[in-house]
Design a protein around this motif. Structure first.
Motif, PDB file in Angstrom:
ATOM      1  N   LEU A 107       1.505  -8.713  -7.679  1.00 30.20           N
ATOM      2  CA  LEU A 107       0.867  -7.751  -6.546  1.00 30.20           C
ATOM      3  C   LEU A 107      -0.320  -7.170  -6.970  1.00 30.20           C
ATOM      4  CD1 LEU A 107       4.260  -5.697  -6.354  1.00 30.20           C
ATOM      5  CD2 LEU A 107       3.331  -6.951  -4.492  1.00 30.20           C
ATOM      6  N   LEU A 108      -0.980  -6.537  -6.236  1.00 27.99           N
ATOM      7  CA  LEU A 108      -2.349  -6.044  -6.331  1.00 27.99           C
ATOM      8  C   LEU A 108      -2.112  -4.597  -6.686  1.00 27.99           C
ATOM      9  CD1 LEU A 108      -3.918  -7.828  -3.357  1.00 27.99           C
ATOM     10  CD2 LEU A 108      -3.907  -8.660  -5.413  1.00 27.99           C
ATOM     11  N   PRO A 109      -2.378  -4.179  -7.811  1.00 27.97           N
ATOM     12  CA  PRO A 109      -1.979  -2.824  -8.289  1.00 27.97           C
ATOM     13  C   PRO A 109      -2.672  -1.767  -7.470  1.00 27.97           C
ATOM     14  CG  PRO A 109      -2.919  -3.859 -10.095  1.00 27.97           C
ATOM     15  CD  PRO A 109      -2.871  -4.900  -9.209  1.00 27.97           C
ATOM     16  N   SER A 110      -4.395  -2.029  -7.555  1.00 31.25           N
ATOM     17  CA  SER A 110      -5.044  -0.948  -6.768  1.00 31.25           C
ATOM     18  C   SER A 110      -4.941  -0.873  -5.190  1.00 31.25           C
ATOM     19  CB  SER A 110      -6.573  -1.099  -7.218  1.00 31.25           C
ATOM     20  OG  SER A 110      -6.772  -2.365  -6.506  1.00 31.25           O
ATOM     21  N   ARG A 111      -4.218  -1.868  -4.612  1.00 28.02           N
ATOM     22  CA  ARG A 111      -4.205  -1.920  -3.101  1.00 28.02           C
ATOM     23  C   ARG A 111      -2.922  -1.157  -2.713  1.00 28.02           C
ATOM     24  NH1 ARG A 111      -8.287  -2.369  -0.548  1.00 28.02           N
ATOM     25  NH2 ARG A 111      -7.997  -4.070   0.755  1.00 28.02           N
ATOM     26  N   VAL A 114       0.407  -1.916   2.558  1.00 24.93           N
ATOM     27  CA  VAL A 114       0.040  -2.808   3.861  1.00 24.93           C
ATOM     28  C   VAL A 114      -1.016  -4.197   3.258  1.00 24.93           C
ATOM     29  CG1 VAL A 114      -1.405  -2.890   5.668  1.00 24.93           C
ATOM     30  CG2 VAL A 114      -0.163  -0.681   5.235  1.00 24.93           C
ATOM     31  N   ALA A 115      -1.828  -3.777   2.219  1.00 18.62           N
ATOM     32  CA  ALA A 115      -2.728  -4.698   1.826  1.00 18.62           C
ATOM     33  C   ALA A 115      -1.956  -5.857   0.967  1.00 18.62           C
ATOM     34  CB  ALA A 115      -3.957  -4.361   0.875  1.00 18.62           C
ATOM     35  N   VAL A 119      -1.846  -9.682   1.950  1.00 18.69           N
ATOM     36  CA  VAL A 119      -2.858 -10.458   1.146  1.00 18.69           C
ATOM     37  C   VAL A 119      -2.664 -12.036   1.296  1.00 18.69           C
ATOM     38  CG1 VAL A 119      -1.437 -10.630  -0.957  1.00 18.69           C
ATOM     39  CG2 VAL A 119      -4.034 -10.790  -1.077  1.00 18.69           C
ATOM     40  N   THR A 154       0.247   3.812   0.213  1.00 22.62           N
ATOM     41  CA  THR A 154       0.483   4.036  -1.327  1.00 22.62           C
ATOM     42  C   THR A 154      -0.189   2.755  -2.005  1.00 22.62           C
ATOM     43  OG1 THR A 154       2.282   5.403  -0.553  1.00 22.62           O
ATOM     44  CG2 THR A 154       1.883   5.261  -2.949  1.00 22.62           C
ATOM     45  N   ARG A 157       0.096   0.512  -7.471  1.00 28.69           N
ATOM     46  CA  ARG A 157       0.000   1.068  -8.946  1.00 28.69           C
ATOM     47  C   ARG A 157       0.955   2.186  -9.082  1.00 28.69           C
ATOM     48  NH1 ARG A 157      -5.240   4.215 -10.120  1.00 28.69           N
ATOM     49  NH2 ARG A 157      -5.319   3.541  -7.924  1.00 28.69           N
ATOM     50  N   PHE A 158       1.250   3.325  -7.968  1.00 30.61           N
ATOM     51  CA  PHE A 158       2.176   4.260  -7.993  1.00 30.61           C
ATOM     52  C   PHE A 158       3.288   4.055  -7.989  1.00 30.61           C
ATOM     53  CE2 PHE A 158      -2.330   6.029  -6.757  1.00 30.61           C
ATOM     54  CZ  PHE A 158      -2.497   6.741  -7.939  1.00 30.61           C
TER      55      PHE A 158
ATOM     56  N   ILE B   8       8.334   8.931  -3.298  1.00 31.30           N
ATOM     57  CA  ILE B   8       7.416   9.302  -4.485  1.00 31.30           C
ATOM     58  C   ILE B   8       6.977  10.741  -4.307  1.00 31.30           C
ATOM     59  CG2 ILE B   8       5.298   8.653  -5.542  1.00 31.30           C
ATOM     60  CD1 ILE B   8       5.361   6.015  -4.250  1.00 31.30           C
ATOM     61  N   TRP B 227     -11.202  -7.839   2.340  1.00 32.70           N
ATOM     62  CA  TRP B 227      -9.911  -7.499   1.526  1.00 32.70           C
ATOM     63  C   TRP B 227      -9.821  -8.607   0.416  1.00 32.70           C
ATOM     64  CZ3 TRP B 227      -5.161  -5.273   4.615  1.00 32.70           C
ATOM     65  CH2 TRP B 227      -5.621  -4.055   5.033  1.00 32.70           C
ATOM     66  N   SER B 234      -8.570  -6.736  -7.900  1.00 29.43           N
ATOM     67  CA  SER B 234      -7.430  -5.907  -8.332  1.00 29.43           C
ATOM     68  C   SER B 234      -6.604  -7.086  -9.188  1.00 29.43           C
ATOM     69  CB  SER B 234      -6.664  -5.727  -6.895  1.00 29.43           C
ATOM     70  OG  SER B 234      -5.642  -4.787  -7.296  1.00 29.43           O
ATOM     71  N   ASP B 235      -6.250  -8.214  -8.765  1.00 24.36           N
ATOM     72  CA  ASP B 235      -5.410  -8.940  -9.773  1.00 24.36           C
ATOM     73  C   ASP B 235      -6.030 -10.443  -9.313  1.00 24.36           C
ATOM     74  OD1 ASP B 235      -3.815 -10.562 -11.036  1.00 24.36           O
ATOM     75  OD2 ASP B 235      -2.059  -9.393 -10.636  1.00 24.36           O
ATOM     76  N   ASN B 242      -1.446 -15.976  -3.840  1.00 22.58           N
ATOM     77  CA  ASN B 242      -1.489 -15.558  -2.409  1.00 22.58           C
ATOM     78  C   ASN B 242      -2.460 -16.312  -1.498  1.00 22.58           C
ATOM     79  OD1 ASN B 242       1.046 -13.716  -2.158  1.00 22.58           O
ATOM     80  ND2 ASN B 242      -0.325 -12.644  -4.027  1.00 22.58           N
ATOM     81  N   VAL B 244      -5.586 -16.357  -1.731  1.00 21.98           N
ATOM     82  CA  VAL B 244      -7.070 -16.062  -1.663  1.00 21.98           C
ATOM     83  C   VAL B 244      -7.967 -17.002  -2.469  1.00 21.98           C
ATOM     84  CG1 VAL B 244      -8.764 -14.263  -2.427  1.00 21.98           C
ATOM     85  CG2 VAL B 244      -6.404 -13.659  -1.389  1.00 21.98           C
ATOM     86  N   GLY B 301     -11.297  -4.041  -7.968  1.00 21.55           N
ATOM     87  CA  GLY B 301     -10.430  -3.549  -7.157  1.00 21.55           C
ATOM     88  C   GLY B 301     -10.566  -2.323  -6.543  1.00 21.55           C
ATOM     89  N   GLU B 302     -11.319  -1.674  -6.736  1.00 15.94           N
ATOM     90  CA  GLU B 302     -11.659  -0.224  -6.447  1.00 15.94           C
ATOM     91  C   GLU B 302     -13.095  -0.039  -6.213  1.00 15.94           C
ATOM     92  OE1 GLU B 302      -9.019   3.059  -8.030  1.00 15.94           O
ATOM     93  OE2 GLU B 302      -8.536   1.550  -9.197  1.00 15.94           O
TER      94      GLU B 302
END
Ligand SMILES: Nc1ncnc2c1ncn2[C@@H]1O[C@H](COP(=O)(O)OP(=O)(O)OP(=O)(O)O)[C@@H](O)[C@H]1O
Ligand SMILES: [Mg+2]
Lengths: 260, 357
Positions: A107-111, A114-115, A119, A154, A157-158, B8, B227, B234-235, B242, B244, B301-302
């Motif tokens: 998975l992509l933690p910062s995304r 949806v993303a 992906v 969300t 990461r969370f 959450i 994206w 990000s990873d 996936n 990319v 990633g950010e």
């Protein structure tokens, strides 16, 4: 090591006329001096769950990664729906209708959710990302899985371990792939979450998917699967039909202890 | 699945309004914008009444513009999990090649043709260094820090070598237009308000920067490639699994950054009509720091285009405030360092807080 039709009948799936969705035979793969796979075999039919078991380092994840396009096998043949297939990269695997949940989830933690769901397979409208459609569909998939995320916006990461696992599964469901490869889907989960995950996998089977599940938990294996393929030192030592075996026999095959 | 997708906890979940305000305020771009406003008010109160006022603002924009060309692709490179130290060397190499070409070919061909050739040579130098950086990092798996440090020195060395100790001044007159032409000048005569707001006197680099900002924003937030940049940063492995094409993302990122640096050099050569090999200094750290202040994560990633724009504004505002307030310029670096320190500390603090929630 293919199963006989009689065995298949007893597994509760009628395959008398069908051919397997996927067959992988004589697969070998070495990483430098480590022979991760030497003669691996596995097959799966539509509407059945095959468990892939074996000790740590037996080569389970490597076999999954060969099928998902993360690794290229050194030798061996992959047959998808009766046709010989070449899988050189993850996109080849997607295109053949195979979707994979990796042991470490990828998975992509910062995304956001949806993303992560889209992906590599983002939806566009005239070259521009269709963010609304992706958000709608993400919500739909999350609902379809009877899930309850606060927001698909969300960042992953969370999320808790279980929630991440669910996102990884949701991604696979969304692809609408016919062949699902799940590498230890319950490893990170508590008792209750594991139970829910197994139910979800059973639901997917009802939708006529062919599912390969890697697991170390024999209780889980016996609960959901139809057949059990045992890998030892990179070699498939046998495939058992659930109704004809028990966990002692499976453990013996895994460890290679005498089968007397 | 209800438990797996267990709700959450979010602060202010029950009060929608409150939560929306909080979410807005938790955005780096909004925070930064507030800081910039407060900073401006403080500087004005401190005596520099015209700071970012109608006379100063257009000048300020044209000062920021050359860096802006580079900070946008640099931010995208950072979001993709990489970074590039070589931009100063590349920009200076481009400057020197421009001067060298002019001094060799002036008078041998049509001026316009010569200008096109000169610009093409400058940008090609950027393309080549960018491709070397990108291929070294992806194909040869070389470390980006060391690779771009090496290509920085090579580009800078080549610039000094080609210059051979001469600053060249044989420029085609109209080459100045690249940096000085004011495209809205005529419009200002028909619409006086443009003149009053000094929009009609904005020079070309401001428009180049505007185009780069728009393209950067469009690519990053509205295209699959954008994206994929986020996914790669990000990873990297997860993105590759996936489907990319992470190596393409990295290669394109390095090339875009280097070409932008070359363009920055061309703008400077045009503005100064002179081509010394030390035209630019500290460009790499200025733009990397600006992107980080704007919320780009060094771990990838950010980040965002708007954040990078505001971050660069902040860096240049500090610089011009120091001058306008008559503070000793020696202190400029201290303030820049302190701001960067605060931004990084703030980042670490928000991450720590998020992790313990
Ligand atoms: N990328 C790699 N590079 C080098 N060796 C690898 C790589 N991937 C796997 N191996 C090796 O191949 C062998 C099989 O590993 P694999 O991950 O397939 O085992 P596994 O059956 O999935 O084990 P586990 O139950 O611990 O997940 C191990 O010896 C492992 O160290
Ligand atoms: Mg494994």
């Amino acid at each position: 090591m293919a199963v006989t039709q009689a065995q298949l009948k007893r597994s509760g799936v009628d395959h008398s006329t069908a051919e397997p969705l996927l067959i992988a035979r004589n697969i070998s793969k070495a990483f430098g001096h480590v022979q991760a796979l030497s003669d691996a075999y596995i097959d799966v039919y539509a509407g059945e769950i095959v468990a892939l078991v074996g000790d740590n380092g037996a080569g389970k994840s490597t076999l999954i990664k060969v099928l998902s396009g993360a690794h290229r096998q050194d030798a061996g043949e992959i047959v998808i729906r009766g046709q010989s297939a070449t899988i050189n990269n993850p996109n080849d695997s997607f295109d053949l209708g195979i979707a994979t949940v990796y042991q470490d989830l990828a998975l992509l933690p910062s995304r956001d959710v949806v993303a992560n769901l889209f992906v590599g397979r983002e939806l566009t409208n005239r070259g521009i990302l269709d963010r609304r459609k992706m958000t709608e569909e993400a919500n739909r998939v999350v609902r379809q899985l009877r899930t309850n995320l606060p927001s698909v916006r969300t960042p992953v990461r969370f999320l808790s371990g279980g929630q991440r696992q669910a996102v990884a599964i949701a991604r696979v469901v969304r692809f609408g792939a016919e062949i699902l490869l799940l590498d230890e889907p319950t490893a990170a989960l508590g008792v209750k979450e594991s139970h829910e995950m197994l139910t979800l996998i059973e639901n997917l089977k009802e939708r006529n998917k062919g599912i390969i599940v890697v697991s170390h938990n024999l209780a889980h294996v016996f609960r959901i699967c139809d057949r059990i393929t045992v890998l030892r030192h990179g070699e498939t030592v046998g495939t058992l039909v659930k109704e004809e075996t028990d966990s002692t026999e499976v453990v013996r095959l895994i460890t290679g202890a005498d089968l007397l | 699945m209800t438990a797996i997708f267990e709700k959450i906890k979010q602060p202010g979940d029950t009060q929608e309004e409150d939560s929306r305000l909080r979410r807005l305020l938790s955005q780096r771009e909004v925070q930064l914008l507030l800081v910039l406003v407060v900073f401006t008010l403080l500087v004005r109160a401190g005596g520099a009444k015209g700071f970012l006022g109608p006379t100063h603002f257009p000048i300020f924009l044209s000062q920021v513009a050359p860096d802006m060309l580079v900070v946008i692709p640099m931010a995208m490179l950072l979001i993709g999990g990489m970074f590039d130290l070589s931009v100063t060397g590349v920009a200076n190499l481009s400057v020197v090649l421009v001067g060298w070409t002019f001094s060799r070919l002036l008078g041998t061909m049509d001026d316009t043709l010569l200008i096109i050739l000169v610009v093409a040579i400058g940008l090609t130098a950027g393309l080549i260094v960018g491709a070397i950086n990108g291929l070294a990092v992806t194909r040869l798996r070389m470390n980006p820090l060391m690779t771009t440090l090496a290509t920085w020195w090579m580009a800078q060395g080549a610039a000094t070598g080609v210059a051979g100790g001469e600053s060249r001044h044989n420029f085609v007159g109209s080459f100045r237009d690249i940096a000085r032409f004011q495209p809205l000048r005529d419009l200002g005569e028909t619409f006086p308000f443009l003149q009053e707001m000094r929009i009609s006197t904005l020079p070309m680099p401001v428009f180049y920067a505007a185009i780069v900002i728009f393209l950067g924003w469009l690519i990053l937030t509205r295209t699959r490639f954008g994206w994929h940049i986020f996914a790669t940063g990000s990873d990297r492995l997860g993105a590759a699994l996936n489907g990319v094409n992470v190596n393409r993302v990295t290669l394109v990122g390095f090339i875009a950054t280097s070409v932008a640096a070359a363009m920055c050099g061309i703008v400077w050569a045009s503005r100064l009509t002179s081509a010394p090999p030390n035209t630019l200094g500290g460009l790499e750290l200025r733009v990397i720091a600006a992107a980080v202040i704007g919320g780009a994560a060094l771990t990838g990633g950010e980040g965002s285009v708007l954040g990078a724009v505001l971050g660069l504004f902040f860096m240049h505002m500090i610089r011009s405030a120091t001058i306008q307030l008559g503070l000793p310029v020696y202190w400029e670096f201290f303030v820049l360092g302190a701001v960067l320190f605060t931004a990084v500390a703030f980042d670490a603090w928000t991450k720590r807080r998020a992790d313990t929630q």
